[in-house]
Design an enzyme around this catalytic site. Sequence first.
Site, PDB file in Angstrom:
ATOM      1  N   SER A   1       0.874  -1.181   0.000  1.00  0.00           N
ATOM      2  CA  SER A   1       0.000   0.000   0.000  1.00  0.00           C
ATOM      3  C   SER A   1       0.905   1.223   0.000  1.00  0.00           C
ATOM      4  O   SER A   1       2.041   1.160   0.493  1.00  0.00           O
ATOM      5  CB  SER A   1      -0.856   0.014   1.273  1.00  0.00           C
ATOM      6  OG  SER A   1      -1.440   1.300   1.468  1.00  0.00           O
TER       7      SER A   1
ATOM      8  N   TYR B   1      -2.148  -1.805  10.304  1.00  0.00           N
ATOM      9  CA  TYR B   1      -2.151  -1.945   8.835  1.00  0.00           C
ATOM     10  C   TYR B   1      -0.837  -1.434   8.240  1.00  0.00           C
ATOM     11  O   TYR B   1      -0.217  -2.085   7.393  1.00  0.00           O
ATOM     12  CB  TYR B   1      -3.337  -1.149   8.288  1.00  0.00           C
ATOM     13  CG  TYR B   1      -3.544  -1.213   6.797  1.00  0.00           C
ATOM     14  CD1 TYR B   1      -4.325  -2.220   6.226  1.00  0.00           C
ATOM     15  CD2 TYR B   1      -2.999  -0.250   5.940  1.00  0.00           C
ATOM     16  CE1 TYR B   1      -4.548  -2.273   4.857  1.00  0.00           C
ATOM     17  CE2 TYR B   1      -3.214  -0.293   4.579  1.00  0.00           C
ATOM     18  CZ  TYR B   1      -3.988  -1.300   4.037  1.00  0.00           C
ATOM     19  OH  TYR B   1      -4.217  -1.345   2.676  1.00  0.00           O
TER      20      TYR B   1
HETATM   21  P1  NAD Z   1     -11.440  -5.784  -0.071  1.00  0.00           P
HETATM   22  O1  NAD Z   1     -11.942  -5.635   1.339  1.00  0.00           O
HETATM   23  O2  NAD Z   1     -12.306  -5.325  -1.192  1.00  0.00           O
HETATM   24  O3  NAD Z   1     -11.046  -7.299  -0.339  1.00  0.00           O
HETATM   25  C1  NAD Z   1     -10.206  -7.970   0.552  1.00  0.00           C
HETATM   26  C2  NAD Z   1     -10.464  -9.452   0.449  1.00  0.00           C
HETATM   27  O4  NAD Z   1      -9.599 -10.100   1.402  1.00  0.00           O
HETATM   28  C3  NAD Z   1     -11.919  -9.817   0.834  1.00  0.00           C
HETATM   29  O5  NAD Z   1     -12.442 -10.725  -0.103  1.00  0.00           O
HETATM   30  C4  NAD Z   1     -11.753 -10.428   2.218  1.00  0.00           C
HETATM   31  O6  NAD Z   1     -12.766 -11.375   2.535  1.00  0.00           O
HETATM   32  C5  NAD Z   1     -10.368 -11.048   2.120  1.00  0.00           C
HETATM   33  N1  NAD Z   1      -9.755 -11.267   3.437  1.00  0.00           N
HETATM   34  C6  NAD Z   1      -9.663 -10.376   4.454  1.00  0.00           C
HETATM   35  N2  NAD Z   1      -9.036 -10.933   5.505  1.00  0.00           N
HETATM   36  C7  NAD Z   1      -8.725 -12.206   5.138  1.00  0.00           C
HETATM   37  C8  NAD Z   1      -8.098 -13.276   5.792  1.00  0.00           C
HETATM   38  N3  NAD Z   1      -7.659 -13.156   7.046  1.00  0.00           N
HETATM   39  N4  NAD Z   1      -7.963 -14.448   5.123  1.00  0.00           N
HETATM   40  C9  NAD Z   1      -8.422 -14.597   3.863  1.00  0.00           C
HETATM   41  N5  NAD Z   1      -9.041 -13.610   3.185  1.00  0.00           N
HETATM   42  C10 NAD Z   1      -9.191 -12.417   3.825  1.00  0.00           C
HETATM   43  O7  NAD Z   1     -10.032  -5.037  -0.085  1.00  0.00           O
HETATM   44  P2  NAD Z   1      -9.203  -4.450  -1.321  1.00  0.00           P
HETATM   45  O8  NAD Z   1      -9.342  -2.978  -1.246  1.00  0.00           O
HETATM   46  O9  NAD Z   1      -9.517  -5.179  -2.571  1.00  0.00           O
HETATM   47  O10 NAD Z   1      -7.724  -4.789  -0.814  1.00  0.00           O
HETATM   48  C11 NAD Z   1      -6.931  -5.797  -1.419  1.00  0.00           C
HETATM   49  C12 NAD Z   1      -5.490  -5.529  -1.068  1.00  0.00           C
HETATM   50  O11 NAD Z   1      -5.120  -4.237  -1.587  1.00  0.00           O
HETATM   51  C13 NAD Z   1      -5.238  -5.461   0.436  1.00  0.00           C
HETATM   52  O12 NAD Z   1      -3.989  -6.041   0.740  1.00  0.00           O
HETATM   53  C14 NAD Z   1      -5.204  -3.978   0.716  1.00  0.00           C
HETATM   54  O13 NAD Z   1      -4.437  -3.668   1.844  1.00  0.00           O
HETATM   55  C15 NAD Z   1      -4.557  -3.456  -0.566  1.00  0.00           C
HETATM   56  N6  NAD Z   1      -4.815  -2.034  -0.783  1.00  0.00           N
HETATM   57  C16 NAD Z   1      -6.057  -1.582  -1.091  1.00  0.00           C
HETATM   58  C17 NAD Z   1      -6.250  -0.214  -1.289  1.00  0.00           C
HETATM   59  C18 NAD Z   1      -7.585   0.365  -1.649  1.00  0.00           C
HETATM   60  O14 NAD Z   1      -7.714   1.608  -1.648  1.00  0.00           O
HETATM   61  N7  NAD Z   1      -8.612  -0.412  -1.937  1.00  0.00           N
HETATM   62  C19 NAD Z   1      -5.180   0.671  -1.152  1.00  0.00           C
HETATM   63  C20 NAD Z   1      -3.929   0.162  -0.833  1.00  0.00           C
HETATM   64  C21 NAD Z   1      -3.756  -1.201  -0.661  1.00  0.00           C
END
Ligand code: NAD
Length: 231
Positions: free
Chosen positions: A119, A132
Amino acid sequence: MGKVAVITGGARGIGKAIADAMKKEGITVHIIDISEGDWFVGDVGDKDTLERFAENVIKSSGHVDYLINNALPIMKGINDCSYEEFTYALQVGVTAPFYLTQLLMPYFAEGASVINIASSRDRMSQPQTESYTAAKGGIASLTHAMAISLAGKARVNSISPGWIDTTGSDITGADAYQQPVGRVGKPEDIASMVMYLCSDKAGFITGENICIDGGMTRQMIYHGEHGWRLE
Ligand code: NAD
């Protein structure tokens, strides 16, 4: 030999966009997600679950070409994050990417690629985000360590997304134009970089981090300039 991908947290959001992009290319995709659905249901923060999942992947596909460590760690701040919650964030965000790589690396095919989803918070912070942010700093450093250890076996890179809207909303106004590119990111912005990094075109890239944030972390902010005001 058909290509095989493993994606953690692939049920929704960025992970699902990556899974969809892979499936479109005819790649067999194995997802583990904590939510209920048509995938391996389990918590990547749990050691036994990771072992059962890895065994299941190998039993059904025999090898792995792409490992995408994407599952989302919890975000809690120093005022109220317990010891157990902080440890759990690191288990999901750092230990699971490490251990799943360790479990699967004997089965990596030639040209294998590991992509860790970090991130932009690996380099900047809002208040009360310690669990986080620490996990994201950890996965970013884990990436270059594994890139060196796995040299010749797999390329290992990380992507640091900025604000990616996973709800499909139409975000306009200041929320959009605060990013130098003038919009919020989409899951596909990350999925297309994953596909590139997994491809032979990226064969000279390993141990690298790519920040995809519309320029947000490259912008200097001074009160009173370019519409930025500290109220
Ligand atoms: P999201 O909440 O849409 O999806 C996350 C998925 O991970 C979900 O399907 C959830 O059920 C699954 N999950 C959560 N905890 C889990 C666990 N312990 N075991 C198995 N599955 C688990 O989130 P996203 O925004 O798509 O994020 C995906 C990745 O991208 C993450 O690592 C997040 O930190 C990173 N990220 C997202 C953003 C953003 O703005 N969306 C920004 C920076 C980084």
